[in-house]
Design an enzyme around this catalytic site. Structure first.
Site, PDB file in Angstrom:
ATOM      1  CG  ASP A  68      -0.364  -0.038   2.528  1.00 13.52           C
ATOM      2  OD1 ASP A  68      -1.091   0.022   3.518  1.00 13.52           O
ATOM      3  OD2 ASP A  68       0.878  -0.126   2.627  1.00 13.52           O
ATOM      4  CE1 TYR A  70       7.537   3.983   0.812  1.00 15.84           C
ATOM      5  CE2 TYR A  70       7.276   5.249  -1.213  1.00 15.84           C
ATOM      6  CZ  TYR A  70       7.931   4.278  -0.485  1.00 15.84           C
ATOM      7  OH  TYR A  70       8.978   3.594  -1.038  1.00 15.84           O
ATOM      8  CG  PHE A  81       8.763  -0.216  -3.912  1.00 19.98           C
ATOM      9  CD1 PHE A  81       9.133  -0.538  -2.614  1.00 19.98           C
ATOM     10  CD2 PHE A  81       8.149  -1.192  -4.682  1.00 19.98           C
ATOM     11  CE1 PHE A  81       8.897  -1.811  -2.094  1.00 19.98           C
ATOM     12  CE2 PHE A  81       7.908  -2.467  -4.174  1.00 19.98           C
ATOM     13  CZ  PHE A  81       8.279  -2.771  -2.881  1.00 19.98           C
ATOM     14  CG  HIS A 190       9.344  -6.186   1.107  1.00 20.03           C
ATOM     15  ND1 HIS A 190       9.841  -4.955   1.501  1.00 20.03           N
ATOM     16  CD2 HIS A 190       8.192  -5.943   0.442  1.00 20.03           C
ATOM     17  CE1 HIS A 190       9.005  -4.005   1.094  1.00 20.03           C
ATOM     18  NE2 HIS A 190       8.000  -4.578   0.455  1.00 20.03           N
TER      19      HIS A 190
END
Length: 224
Positions: A68, A70, A81, A190
């Site tokens: 989701d 920032y 990202f 991740h």
């Protein structure tokens, strides 16, 4: 809220049936209610579908899946990202750039704005496209996941030789939506510091592997 959202025409055509589903209508109603309560939502309304505007369906060569957006001021602008120019690089993005430098020898950029990737056919897709300010995960399970699953299915169905980069356990679960006989699925830990520091991220060489696959199938490599 719906009137503020821009959706590129090819995506609109491919996803037209989703807009008529009950879940999507409930999602839009939820977003309208959040706005009526004067809650601050990220990214801004006109950027919720920014990833689609930058990367029409037929041009998708790579899909990177985030969870989701920032949730701090001026960070999210609709690409997973990615952050706006002038914003400090979040830790996960720092680690992405470190892996690119190690993998391809490309010096880390000063800006974390990934529009340049999206313009080359990289769909930077969050599974959830909105979030309330300072409340991570606050818009999960409101309908976005169903919508973005449909997006992944459409890319898999309509395109050929796409590289899907699935980082972390959440993203890896989306592999079931993808046809592995016509696409490349690359998985790893991740890039967040927790995973990266356990060597689940660094050294995956996903960026060179992506370009090797694209060039093998006569598609232009990504300038990471």
């Amino acid at each position: 809220m719906a009137a503020q959202i821009l959706l590129e025409e090819s995506w609109k055509n491919a996803l037209n049936k989703e807009f008529e589903q009950d879940y999507f209508k409930k999602l839009i109603q939820f977003l309208k209610e959040e706005k009526m309560q004067q809650k601050l939502i990220f990214p801004p309304g006109k950027q919720i579908f920014h990833a689609f505007e930058r990367c029409p369906l037929a041009q998708v060569k790579v899909v990177i899946l985030g969870q989701d957006p920032y949730h701090d001021h001026h960070q999210a602008h609709g690409l997973c990202f990615s952050v706006n120019d002038g914003i400090a690089l979040p830790p996960s993005l720092q680690n992405i750039f470190k892996e690119i430098e190690s993998d391809l020898g490309i010096t880390q950029p000063s800006s974390g704005n990934l529009d340049r990737w999206a313009n080359q056919g990289v769909l930077l897709l969050n599974a959830v496209l909105t979030v309330e300010a300072h409340k991570a995960g606050s818009h999960q399970h409101k309908g976005w996941e169903t919508f973005t699953d449909a997006v992944i299915k459409q890319v898999s169905l309509q395109n050929n030789h796409v590289v899907f980069l699935l980082w972390g356990n959440y993203a890896k679960q989306k592999s079931k939506l993808i046809d592995p006989s016509k696409h490349l699925i690359l998985t790893s830990g991740h890039p967040s510091p927790l995973s990266a520091n356990r060597r689940l991220w660094f050294g995956n060489k996903h960026f060179s592997k992506t370009n090797d696959y694209l060039q093998k199938h006569h598609r232009t490599a990504i300038q990471w």
